[in-house]
Every structure is written in structure tokens, then in C-alpha cells.
Design a protein around this motif. Structure first.
Motif, PDB file in Angstrom:
ATOM      1  N   PHE A   1       9.147   5.099  18.784  1.00  0.00           N
ATOM      2  CA  PHE A   1       8.481   5.116  17.478  1.00  0.00           C
ATOM      3  C   PHE A   1       7.811   6.457  17.196  1.00  0.00           C
ATOM      4  CE2 PHE A   1       4.698   3.205  19.724  1.00  0.00           C
ATOM      5  CZ  PHE A   1       3.721   4.126  19.323  1.00  0.00           C
ATOM      6  N   SER A   2       7.537   7.240  18.238  1.00  0.00           N
ATOM      7  CA  SER A   2       6.919   8.553  18.021  1.00  0.00           C
ATOM      8  C   SER A   2       7.888   9.541  17.374  1.00  0.00           C
ATOM      9  CB  SER A   2       6.410   9.128  19.351  1.00  0.00           C
ATOM     10  OG  SER A   2       7.481   9.436  20.220  1.00  0.00           O
ATOM     11  N   ARG A   3       9.187   9.245  17.433  1.00  0.00           N
ATOM     12  CA  ARG A   3      10.190  10.113  16.811  1.00  0.00           C
ATOM     13  C   ARG A   3      10.351   9.824  15.316  1.00  0.00           C
ATOM     14  NH1 ARG A   3      13.248   8.415  21.591  1.00  0.00           N
ATOM     15  NH2 ARG A   3      13.016   9.983  23.231  1.00  0.00           N
ATOM     16  N   VAL A   4       9.686   8.770  14.859  1.00  0.00           N
ATOM     17  CA  VAL A   4       9.732   8.388  13.453  1.00  0.00           C
ATOM     18  C   VAL A   4       8.341   8.618  12.873  1.00  0.00           C
ATOM     19  CG1 VAL A   4      10.444   6.542  11.872  1.00  0.00           C
ATOM     20  CG2 VAL A   4      11.352   6.597  14.181  1.00  0.00           C
ATOM     21  N   ARG A   5       8.234   8.632  11.563  1.00  0.00           N
ATOM     22  CA  ARG A   5       6.939   8.927  10.926  1.00  0.00           C
ATOM     23  C   ARG A   5       6.045   7.689  10.949  1.00  0.00           C
ATOM     24  NH1 ARG A   5       7.522  12.391   5.537  1.00  0.00           N
ATOM     25  NH2 ARG A   5       5.299  12.556   5.962  1.00  0.00           N
ATOM     26  N   PHE A   6       5.480   7.448  12.124  1.00  0.00           N
ATOM     27  CA  PHE A   6       4.540   6.355  12.322  1.00  0.00           C
ATOM     28  C   PHE A   6       3.256   6.894  12.938  1.00  0.00           C
ATOM     29  CE2 PHE A   6       8.017   3.014  12.513  1.00  0.00           C
ATOM     30  CZ  PHE A   6       7.515   2.267  11.465  1.00  0.00           C
ATOM     31  N   LYS A   7       2.142   6.321  12.523  1.00  0.00           N
ATOM     32  CA  LYS A   7       0.864   6.576  13.166  1.00  0.00           C
ATOM     33  C   LYS A   7       0.463   5.306  13.910  1.00  0.00           C
ATOM     34  CE  LYS A   7      -4.001   7.688  12.251  1.00  0.00           C
ATOM     35  NZ  LYS A   7      -5.024   7.963  11.189  1.00  0.00           N
ATOM     36  N   LEU A   8       0.144   5.447  15.190  1.00  0.00           N
ATOM     37  CA  LEU A   8      -0.287   4.306  15.983  1.00  0.00           C
ATOM     38  C   LEU A   8      -1.739   3.979  15.643  1.00  0.00           C
ATOM     39  CD1 LEU A   8       0.166   2.255  18.287  1.00  0.00           C
ATOM     40  CD2 LEU A   8      -0.583   4.039  19.888  1.00  0.00           C
ATOM     41  N   LEU A   9      -1.969   2.815  15.056  1.00  0.00           N
ATOM     42  CA  LEU A   9      -3.325   2.396  14.716  1.00  0.00           C
ATOM     43  C   LEU A   9      -3.999   1.669  15.869  1.00  0.00           C
ATOM     44  CD1 LEU A   9      -2.885   1.043  11.052  1.00  0.00           C
ATOM     45  CD2 LEU A   9      -3.535   3.344  11.808  1.00  0.00           C
ATOM     46  N   GLU A  10      -3.191   0.916  16.613  1.00  0.00           N
ATOM     47  CA  GLU A  10      -3.773   0.094  17.691  1.00  0.00           C
ATOM     48  C   GLU A  10      -2.662  -0.450  18.571  1.00  0.00           C
ATOM     49  OE1 GLU A  10      -4.619  -4.282  18.780  1.00  0.00           O
ATOM     50  OE2 GLU A  10      -3.257  -3.443  17.277  1.00  0.00           O
ATOM     51  N   PHE A  11      -2.963  -0.598  19.873  1.00  0.00           N
ATOM     52  CA  PHE A  11      -2.038  -1.304  20.744  1.00  0.00           C
ATOM     53  C   PHE A  11      -2.830  -2.111  21.769  1.00  0.00           C
ATOM     54  CE2 PHE A  11      -2.759   2.438  23.356  1.00  0.00           C
ATOM     55  CZ  PHE A  11      -2.652   1.972  24.661  1.00  0.00           C
ATOM     56  N   GLU A  12      -2.174  -3.124  22.312  1.00  0.00           N
ATOM     57  CA  GLU A  12      -2.814  -4.029  23.253  1.00  0.00           C
ATOM     58  C   GLU A  12      -1.750  -4.576  24.197  1.00  0.00           C
ATOM     59  OE1 GLU A  12      -5.750  -7.982  23.086  1.00  0.00           O
ATOM     60  OE2 GLU A  12      -4.625  -7.348  21.305  1.00  0.00           O
ATOM     61  N   ARG A  13      -2.150  -4.863  25.421  1.00  0.00           N
ATOM     62  CA  ARG A  13      -1.263  -5.481  26.406  1.00  0.00           C
ATOM     63  C   ARG A  13      -1.805  -6.856  26.766  1.00  0.00           C
ATOM     64  NH1 ARG A  13      -2.347  -0.282  28.478  1.00  0.00           N
ATOM     65  NH2 ARG A  13      -0.556   1.148  28.450  1.00  0.00           N
ATOM     66  N   LYS A  14      -0.902  -7.824  26.848  1.00  0.00           N
ATOM     67  CA  LYS A  14      -1.312  -9.165  27.261  1.00  0.00           C
ATOM     68  C   LYS A  14      -0.237  -9.775  28.143  1.00  0.00           C
ATOM     69  CE  LYS A  14      -4.647 -10.763  23.851  1.00  0.00           C
ATOM     70  NZ  LYS A  14      -5.679 -11.027  24.880  1.00  0.00           N
ATOM     71  N   ASP A  15      -0.668 -10.604  29.092  1.00  0.00           N
ATOM     72  CA  ASP A  15       0.253 -11.314  29.968  1.00  0.00           C
ATOM     73  C   ASP A  15       0.281 -12.795  29.581  1.00  0.00           C
ATOM     74  OD1 ASP A  15       0.922  -9.100  31.578  1.00  0.00           O
ATOM     75  OD2 ASP A  15      -0.913  -9.342  32.746  1.00  0.00           O
TER      76      ASP A  15
END
Length: 245
Positions: free
Chosen positions: A170-184
Motif C-alpha cells: 500500500f505504500s506504493r500507492v497514494r495512501f496515508k496510514l491513519l492507524e493500524f492494529e494487531r489482534k490475535d
């Protein structure tokens, strides 16, 4: 591979919602993020499955590669399109939000993100949850080891994308990362047959399956799969909120 995926999920329609409780749990958590972007419409639910989550979204179009899943969405009264997420049949900037739960892992990541970006309007948002490497860890490692012991060669198995592969795509496309989270997410079953039935019941069969199976393999797989008398099915899930810029 896509034909097998399409057929596997179509076959699972009847019992999908009964078996897909971990997937739906992740989807419900992802859908809570929709409240943060209530002004953005319409919504595209990408890889919508039976449409159980989509019913609550309001102005939504569902898309799935499985004809059976699309038929089920239509039964729920949803506006539905059968299609490939790598070649979305929509005009540029058609949606305010693209919502995708447990679908990205089946796609070519770069093609998928490019298409999501293309159909989003400027400053539109992509809400994504996807299982990553480490998912179905005990099951896959037990099968690999048993297969190697019995046939003295490696089986060809489906591999979940790594977090790095997703971030790089997604970094190769015009996106800004607003938030990410990991869950199991984990479910423990009392028998290996129940655990395998769960995976098969949601249509998540290995699309590369060679079909080479015998009793010795199954017995050894069950032995290796056991974890303190239980049989775990786990998903390591990455949640992403991306903004088109």
C-alpha cells in the motif's frame, strides 16, 4: 488459483455464517471504525461473503468473487456485484469507503491496493482487516511436518502475506496510514476433525492442494496438531485504516 477459490467459497455458502465466527468477530471490530467516517458514502464491501456484516452499513455495494456468496447477498436485499477485486468493475472515485474483511490475503496485494485506491474518492478511506503470516500456524506446521515424514517431500500450501508485504504494497500507492492494529483470534477444538471442518466450512481450503493423502498422513497430522489435548485454529490479524491522498 482464483477458480478454485471461487468454487471453494461457493460450496461453503450454506454453512459459512455458522463456521466463520472468528472472521465475523474481526469484521465486527473493523466495522466499528465506520463511525469515525460517517460522512463518507457510499461504501464498497470488498469480499463481502454472505453479506452478514454489510446489512448494517446503509448505502453499500457488496462485491465477491464467489457466485454463491453474491447470490446470498442478493437474498439479503443487498446491491451486489460478482467480480474480481484486482479488476474492480467500477469507475474511478466511486466510493467514499472501501471496507474489506478477511479478503486481501487471497489477492495480489499490489493490484488489490491499486484498485482500492482507484475507486476511492479523494480523501476516501479504506478499512481493512486481513490475516497475516502466522495464521493457522499450528495446523499448517503440523501438516507440513507430517507430509514431509510420510512422502519425503514438501506439500504446496497457501501462504498468508507478511505484514511487511502488506505495508510495502500500500505504500506504493497514494495512501496515508491513519492507524493500524494487531489482534490475535483463537478457537480451540476438542478434536482435529472439528478444527479441519471449521476451516473447510468457511471455504478456506488450500487452493494448491495436490490431493495426495493417505491414512498414515492423516494419523501423523492429527498427532502433531494436538496441543495439550486441544486443536487450535488461530488468526493473526492486521487492521488498517488508510486514507487516499
Amino acid at each position: 488459483m482464483k477458480d478454485r477459490i471461487r468454487k471453494n467459497f461457493s460450496k461453503s455458502v450454506k454453512n459459512y455464517e455458522r463456521f466463520a465466527f472468528l472472521q465475523l468477530k474481526a469484521g465486527e471490530l473493523l466495522s466499528k471504525r465506520l463511525k469515525l467516517f460517517s460522512g463518507l458514502k457510499p461504501i464498497l464491501d470488498l469480499g463481502a461473503g454472505t453479506g452478514k456484516l454489510s446489512q448494517k452499513f446503509g448505502k453499500v455495494i457488496t462485491l465477491d468473487i464467489s457466485f454463491g456468496m453474491c447470490k446470498e447477498c442478493r437474498k439479503k436485499g443487498l446491491t451486489t456485484c460478482c467480480g474480481d477485486a484486482e479488476f474492480l468493475p467500477f469507475k474511478d472515485e466511486s466510493f467514499g469507503i472501501v471496507f474489506s474483511n478477511f479478503a486481501l490475503q487471497w489477492m495480489d496485494l499490489e493490484k488489490g491496493f491499486r484498485e482500492i485506491n482507484r475507486v476511492l474518492e479523494y480523501h476516501g478511506v479504506a478499512l481493512i482487516s486481513t490475516p497475516v503470516k502466522g495464521s493457522l500456524g499450528k495446523l499448517l506446521s503440523a501438516w507440513k511436518k507430517a507430509y514431509r515424514e510420510v512422502f519425503n517431500e514438501d506439500d504446496v500450501l497457501f501462504e498468508f502475506p507478511t505484514e511487511s508485504e502488506i505495508f510495502n504494497s500500500f505504500s506504493r500507492v497514494r495512501f496515508k496510514l491513519l492507524e493500524f492494529e494487531r489482534k490475535d483470534f483463537v478457537a480451540l477444538f476438542n478434536s482435529p476433525k472439528e478444527a479441519v471442518k471449521y476451516v473447510n466450512g468457511i471455504g478456506a481450503k488450500n487452493p494448491f492442494r495436490r490431493g495426495r493423502v493417505n491414512k498414515r498422513l492423516i494419523k501423523r497430522f492429527y498427532e502433531l496438531f494436538s496441543e495439550n489435548g486441544k486443536f487450535p485454529i488461530n488468526y493473526k490479524v492486521l487492521f488498517l485504516t488508510l486514507k487516499k491522498i
